[in-house]
Design a protein around this motif. Sequence first.
Motif, PDB file in Angstrom:
ATOM      1  N   GLY A 237     -10.289  18.374   7.859  1.00  0.00           N
ATOM      2  CA  GLY A 237     -11.715  18.200   7.630  1.00  0.00           C
ATOM      3  C   GLY A 237     -12.418  17.501   8.773  1.00  0.00           C
ATOM      4  N   ALA A 238     -11.960  17.762   9.992  1.00  0.00           N
ATOM      5  CA  ALA A 238     -12.492  17.050  11.154  1.00  0.00           C
ATOM      6  C   ALA A 238     -12.987  17.995  12.248  1.00  0.00           C
ATOM      7  N   LEU A 239     -13.470  19.169  11.886  1.00  0.00           N
ATOM      8  CA  LEU A 239     -13.960  20.103  12.902  1.00  0.00           C
ATOM      9  C   LEU A 239     -15.163  19.565  13.671  1.00  0.00           C
TER      10      LEU A 239
ATOM     11  N   ALA B  30      -2.994   9.756  14.188  1.00  0.00           N
ATOM     12  CA  ALA B  30      -3.664   8.645  13.506  1.00  0.00           C
ATOM     13  C   ALA B  30      -4.650   9.172  12.458  1.00  0.00           C
ATOM     14  N   LEU B  31      -5.367  10.244  12.787  1.00  0.00           N
ATOM     15  CA  LEU B  31      -6.297  10.846  11.828  1.00  0.00           C
ATOM     16  C   LEU B  31      -5.546  11.360  10.604  1.00  0.00           C
TER      17      LEU B  31
ATOM     18  N   ASP C 222     -17.518  19.105  18.298  1.00  0.00           N
ATOM     19  CA  ASP C 222     -18.841  18.845  18.860  1.00  0.00           C
ATOM     20  C   ASP C 222     -18.853  17.563  19.667  1.00  0.00           C
ATOM     21  N   ALA C 223     -18.096  16.572  19.246  1.00  0.00           N
ATOM     22  CA  ALA C 223     -18.016  15.333  20.009  1.00  0.00           C
ATOM     23  C   ALA C 223     -17.267  15.549  21.318  1.00  0.00           C
TER      24      ALA C 223
ATOM     25  N   ALA D 251      -6.977  24.646  14.059  1.00  0.00           N
ATOM     26  CA  ALA D 251      -6.459  24.838  12.700  1.00  0.00           C
ATOM     27  C   ALA D 251      -6.139  23.503  12.036  1.00  0.00           C
ATOM     28  N   ILE D 252      -5.562  22.582  12.783  1.00  0.00           N
ATOM     29  CA  ILE D 252      -5.215  21.275  12.229  1.00  0.00           C
ATOM     30  C   ILE D 252      -6.483  20.468  11.945  1.00  0.00           C
TER      31      ILE D 252
END
Length: 109
Positions: free
Chosen positions: A67-69, A23-24, A73-74, A61-62
């Motif tokens: 751009g969702a590293l 979905a992202l 943390d979440a 890596a994905i």
Amino acid sequence: MDTGHESLSDRAIAARLGERLRALRLRRNRTQEDVAARAAVSLGTLKALEAGRGKLETLIAILRELGALAAVDALLPEPPVSPLALARRGRGRRRASAKGGAGPDGPAW
């Protein structure tokens, strides 16, 4: 906080993560081929990850490519540091220990 994950199997949670990753990618309007190529993984590897199967390194890596590293943390937030631990850390050593220390002529080695 109950997220509903406690009652799910590991496989079901992995499948849910894969669905969210897909979905992202779609929200970012990216094709599987493009993301796989830019993340240096095979198309099959990305497809497997989106199906809930894959390695942690591949997920990272994905996420990096999308751009969702910050999602890491979440997923696993840093534990908070207690005020007492902060106070101890900032003090530093004030004196040497009595045992095994250096004598007046230097270290005892």
